[in-house]
Scaffold this motif. Structure first.
Motif, PDB file in Angstrom:
ATOM      1  N   GLY A 183      14.272 -31.462-101.449  1.00 54.08           N
ATOM      2  CA  GLY A 183      13.868 -32.094-100.193  1.00 54.08           C
ATOM      3  C   GLY A 183      13.849 -33.605-100.301  1.00 54.08           C
ATOM      4  N   GLU A 184      13.290 -34.122-101.380  1.00 57.63           N
ATOM      5  CA  GLU A 184      13.257 -35.568-101.602  1.00 57.63           C
ATOM      6  C   GLU A 184      14.680 -36.128-101.687  1.00 57.63           C
ATOM      7  OE1 GLU A 184      11.689 -38.848-104.895  1.00 57.63           O
ATOM      8  OE2 GLU A 184      11.021 -36.770-105.062  1.00 57.63           O
ATOM      9  N   ALA A 185      15.540 -35.445-102.416  1.00 55.22           N
ATOM     10  CA  ALA A 185      16.929 -35.903-102.563  1.00 55.22           C
ATOM     11  C   ALA A 185      17.649 -35.905-101.218  1.00 55.22           C
ATOM     12  CB  ALA A 185      17.663 -35.018-103.568  1.00 55.22           C
ATOM     13  N   ILE A 186      17.401 -34.896-100.401  1.00 56.31           N
ATOM     14  CA  ILE A 186      18.033 -34.824 -99.083  1.00 56.31           C
ATOM     15  C   ILE A 186      17.566 -35.981 -98.211  1.00 56.31           C
ATOM     16  CG2 ILE A 186      18.131 -33.481 -96.934  1.00 56.31           C
ATOM     17  CD1 ILE A 186      18.100 -30.945 -98.763  1.00 56.31           C
ATOM     18  N   VAL A 187      16.260 -36.233 -98.202  1.00 59.80           N
ATOM     19  CA  VAL A 187      15.725 -37.356 -97.419  1.00 59.80           C
ATOM     20  C   VAL A 187      16.398 -38.652 -97.835  1.00 59.80           C
ATOM     21  CG1 VAL A 187      13.686 -38.786 -97.029  1.00 59.80           C
ATOM     22  CG2 VAL A 187      13.495 -36.306 -96.888  1.00 59.80           C
ATOM     23  N   LYS A 188      16.441 -38.910 -99.127  1.00 56.93           N
ATOM     24  CA  LYS A 188      17.035 -40.157 -99.616  1.00 56.93           C
ATOM     25  C   LYS A 188      18.499 -40.260 -99.212  1.00 56.93           C
ATOM     26  CE  LYS A 188      13.882 -40.883-103.495  1.00 56.93           C
ATOM     27  NZ  LYS A 188      13.712 -40.912-104.960  1.00 56.93           N
ATOM     28  N   ASN A 189      19.217 -39.171 -99.286  1.00 57.88           N
ATOM     29  CA  ASN A 189      20.635 -39.174 -98.928  1.00 57.88           C
ATOM     30  C   ASN A 189      20.821 -39.435 -97.432  1.00 57.88           C
ATOM     31  OD1 ASN A 189      23.364 -37.954 -98.256  1.00 57.88           O
ATOM     32  ND2 ASN A 189      23.366 -37.863-100.501  1.00 57.88           N
ATOM     33  N   LEU A 190      20.062 -38.739 -96.591  1.00 52.17           N
ATOM     34  CA  LEU A 190      20.206 -38.923 -95.148  1.00 52.17           C
ATOM     35  C   LEU A 190      19.811 -40.331 -94.717  1.00 52.17           C
ATOM     36  CD1 LEU A 190      18.879 -35.482 -93.809  1.00 52.17           C
ATOM     37  CD2 LEU A 190      21.260 -36.200 -94.145  1.00 52.17           C
ATOM     38  N   VAL A 191      18.722 -40.847 -95.276  1.00 52.63           N
ATOM     39  CA  VAL A 191      18.317 -42.220 -94.974  1.00 52.63           C
ATOM     40  C   VAL A 191      19.397 -43.193 -95.442  1.00 52.63           C
ATOM     41  CG1 VAL A 191      16.658 -44.047 -95.562  1.00 52.63           C
ATOM     42  CG2 VAL A 191      15.837 -41.769 -94.915  1.00 52.63           C
ATOM     43  N   GLY A 192      19.964 -42.925 -96.605  1.00 51.76           N
ATOM     44  CA  GLY A 192      21.033 -43.772 -97.135  1.00 51.76           C
ATOM     45  C   GLY A 192      22.263 -43.804 -96.249  1.00 51.76           C
TER      46      GLY A 192
END
Length: 149
Positions: free
Chosen positions: A19-28
């Motif tokens: 979940g954390e990785a997905i958030v970072k990717n989408l924000v990126g």
């Protein structure tokens, strides 16, 4: 990914791991991401690490996906803050050693409340918001956890 710049996503289970990785990717990639989880401090820490480094932004939201009132509060926040939703990533999930044939009922109920009921309520609220706001090209992604053995 350019078509998603400025679009709104909700990611459950956003405080750790996938979940954390997905958030970072989408924000990126320029999305506005409501990251929800029970661990509000971890969500705020993630937001402070990634916000201001690009076009996207994370909005931490404390939400226990086993509690319908928490889910409804989160979707109310999304509606009031952004007006619509484009992507839901149902990542919150739980796995315990609880065989259906011999597991304890309370453990099976806990797993079901999160992995089935919570996920279903998030899907329902997302679809209703998408329909009411004319989003006909949104995405719902359900990430499965191994529930029972």
């Amino acid at each position: 990914m350019d078509r998603w710049i400025g679009k709104v996503a909700v990611v459950t289970g956003a405080s750790a791991g996938i979940g954390e990785a997905i958030v970072k990717n989408l924000v990126g990639h320029g999305m506005k991401v409501v990251g929800c989880a029970r661990n509000e401090e971890k969500l705020k820490q993630i937001a402070s690490e990634i916000n201001g480094k690009g076009q996207g932004e994370m909005f931490p939201f404390k939400c226990d996906v086993t509690d319908e009132s928490n889910i409804l509060e989160m979707f109310k926040f999304v509606k009031e803050k952004f007006g619509k939703i484009h992507v839901l990533v149902n990542n919150a999930g739980l796995a315990h050693e609880a065989p259906v044939t011999s597991g304890k009922t309370e453990v099976i109920m806990t797993i079901s409340r999160l992995n089935v009921l919570g996920l279903s309520i998030c899907v329902r609220e997302t679809v209703q918001m998408m329909k009411s706001t004319g989003v006909d090209d949104g995405h719902i992604i359900n990430i499965s956890k191994r529930c029972w053995t």
